[in-house]
Design an enzyme around this catalytic site. Structure first.
Site, mmCIF file in Angstrom:
data_model
loop_
_atom_site.group_PDB
_atom_site.id
_atom_site.type_symbol
_atom_site.label_atom_id
_atom_site.label_comp_id
_atom_site.label_asym_id
_atom_site.label_seq_id
_atom_site.Cartn_x
_atom_site.Cartn_y
_atom_site.Cartn_z
ATOM 1 C CB CYS A 74 -31.559 -31.265 -17.094
ATOM 2 S SG CYS A 74 -32.696 -30.030 -17.745
ATOM 3 C CE1 TYR A 82 -38.622 -32.280 -19.425
ATOM 4 C CE2 TYR A 82 -37.028 -32.350 -17.642
ATOM 5 C CZ TYR A 82 -37.955 -32.995 -18.441
ATOM 6 O OH TYR A 82 -38.203 -34.335 -18.251
ATOM 7 N N GLY A 83 -36.773 -25.923 -20.412
ATOM 8 C CA GLY A 83 -36.340 -24.573 -20.048
ATOM 9 C C GLY A 83 -37.341 -23.473 -20.273
ATOM 10 C CB CYS A 134 -27.917 -24.304 -20.681
ATOM 11 S SG CYS A 134 -28.944 -25.171 -21.877
ATOM 12 C CB THR A 135 -27.345 -29.827 -21.107
ATOM 13 O OG1 THR A 135 -28.560 -29.379 -21.735
ATOM 14 C CG2 THR A 135 -27.646 -30.355 -19.726
ATOM 15 C CG HIS A 136 -28.408 -27.758 -25.621
ATOM 16 N ND1 HIS A 136 -29.020 -28.431 -24.582
ATOM 17 C CD2 HIS A 136 -29.045 -28.143 -26.751
ATOM 18 C CE1 HIS A 136 -29.983 -29.191 -25.071
ATOM 19 N NE2 HIS A 136 -30.024 -29.035 -26.387
ATOM 20 C CG ASP A 172 -30.974 -33.203 -20.537
ATOM 21 O OD1 ASP A 172 -31.120 -32.168 -19.878
ATOM 22 O OD2 ASP A 172 -30.916 -33.198 -21.789
ATOM 23 C CB SER A 173 -35.166 -31.676 -20.903
ATOM 24 O OG SER A 173 -34.006 -31.079 -21.450
ATOM 25 C CD GLU A 194 -32.174 -29.602 -29.101
ATOM 26 O OE1 GLU A 194 -33.248 -29.707 -29.725
ATOM 27 O OE2 GLU A 194 -32.000 -30.028 -27.941
HETATM 28 N N1 DGL Z 1 -31.228 -29.435 -20.572
HETATM 29 C C1 DGL Z 1 -31.726 -28.081 -20.469
HETATM 30 C C2 DGL Z 1 -30.869 -27.314 -19.444
HETATM 31 O O1 DGL Z 1 -29.725 -27.662 -19.163
HETATM 32 C C3 DGL Z 1 -31.714 -27.379 -21.804
HETATM 33 C C4 DGL Z 1 -32.779 -27.883 -22.752
HETATM 34 C C5 DGL Z 1 -34.175 -27.662 -22.245
HETATM 35 O O2 DGL Z 1 -34.621 -26.509 -22.139
HETATM 36 O O3 DGL Z 1 -34.811 -28.657 -21.915
HETATM 37 O O4 DGL Z 1 -31.328 -26.341 -18.897
#
Ligand code: DGL
Length: 269
Positions: free
Chosen positions: A75, A44-45, A188-190, A12-13, A154
């Site tokens: 991710c 990354y987003g 999105c993972t979060h 993941d990022s 976060e």
């Molecule tokens: N892991 C990214 C996603 O699921 C979220 C965090 C990021 O933007 O890197 O899109």
């Protein structure tokens, strides 16, 4: 694929992919897992396809130095914009989050209207639109880029009753509700950390977690290929590209339990 007890390589990022690891551990507690979080380059987003692809290929190169039986792109942004590049360069089974979540959403919706909450890069890629169309050609997909959610989560703003996160969620969700969606993908993972709040605010909407859907699909495929681990317990190793201590401080929020392995910082070329 390699042997049953080889590692599943997950990346993941940064820290968010731990929601996918959490779901994998819950459904397959004996799998051995190598996790790489590119914490030096998160998020990354907000980045371009070219930049994310470059990082993703470095991430996979690192994971491929281990004995792995599958790669999990944990991710949504990486899976949306760089999956094809990974598949083109590596002869390993590649699993992601977008396809399983899309399939589940297409199967769940009753009125064919699906909302996608995700990063800017994921929404701009239209990866969810393409994946959902495979499973339900008549579905209408409404994307909503939610750039404020990753930094808020976060910073600990994911507790029910928190006026800030609830206000921001309404700002993103209300336009989707106005379009008549009956199903929303947390792309999105979060966002799985926000699931309870969203359910509380919009109890009539079906909520699909891309992290849970990804783990369920991985399990189904490993079972099908007779590649589930036969180990007792799980060997887990975590690597990050920036400070390991800051990762550790946040990790339990995303895992909900102990990591079950050490965290080490590594330099990627
Ligand atoms: N892991 C990214 C996603 O699921 C979220 C965090 C990021 O933007 O890197 O899109």
């Amino acid at each position: 694929m390699a042997a049953n007890n080889s590692f599943i390589g997950v990346f993941d990022s940064g820290i968010g992919g731990l929601t996918v690891v959490k779901s994998i551990v819950e459904s397959m507690p004996n799998e051995n897992i190598i996790y790489f979080g590119d914490t030096a380059h998160v998020p990354y987003g907000t980045r371009s396809k070219r930049q994310v692809t470059e990082y993703v290929l470095q991430d996979v190169k690192f994971l491929s130095t281990f004995d792995i039986k599958a790669i999990v792109i944990a991710c949504n942004t990486a899976d949306s914009v760089a999956r094809a590049s990974v598949e083109a360069q590596y002869d390993l089974p590649v699993f992601g989050v977008v396809d399983p979540a899309s399939k589940r959403a297409a199967e769940t919706t009753k009125n064919g209207k699906i909302g996608i909450m995700a990063t800017k890069a994921t929404i701009a890629s239209h990866a969810y639109d393409a994946a959902i169309a495979k499973y339900n050609a008549n579905a209408k997909v409404f994307g909503m880029a939610c750039p404020l959610l990753v930094p808020l989560v976060e910073n600990g703003r994911f507790k029910p009753g928190d006026i800030v996160i609830e206000t921001v969620l309404r700002e993103y969700m209300d336009p989707l509700i106005s379009e008549g969606v009956d199903t929303v993908v947390l792309g999105c993972t979060h966002y799985p950390l926000l699931e309870d709040i969203i359910r509380g605010l919009y109890p009539e909407i079906n909520i699909i977690s891309s992290s849970v859907a990804a783990a369920d699909e991985l399990k189904r495929r490993l079972e099908e290929e007779e590649l589930l681990s036969t180990d007792e317990g799980s060997d887990r190793k975590y690597f990050v590209s920036d400070d390991a201590d800051s990762f550790l401080r946040q990790a339990l929020i995303f895992m909900g339990d102990e990591l079950g392995g050490n965290v080490e910082q590594v330099e990627l070329d």
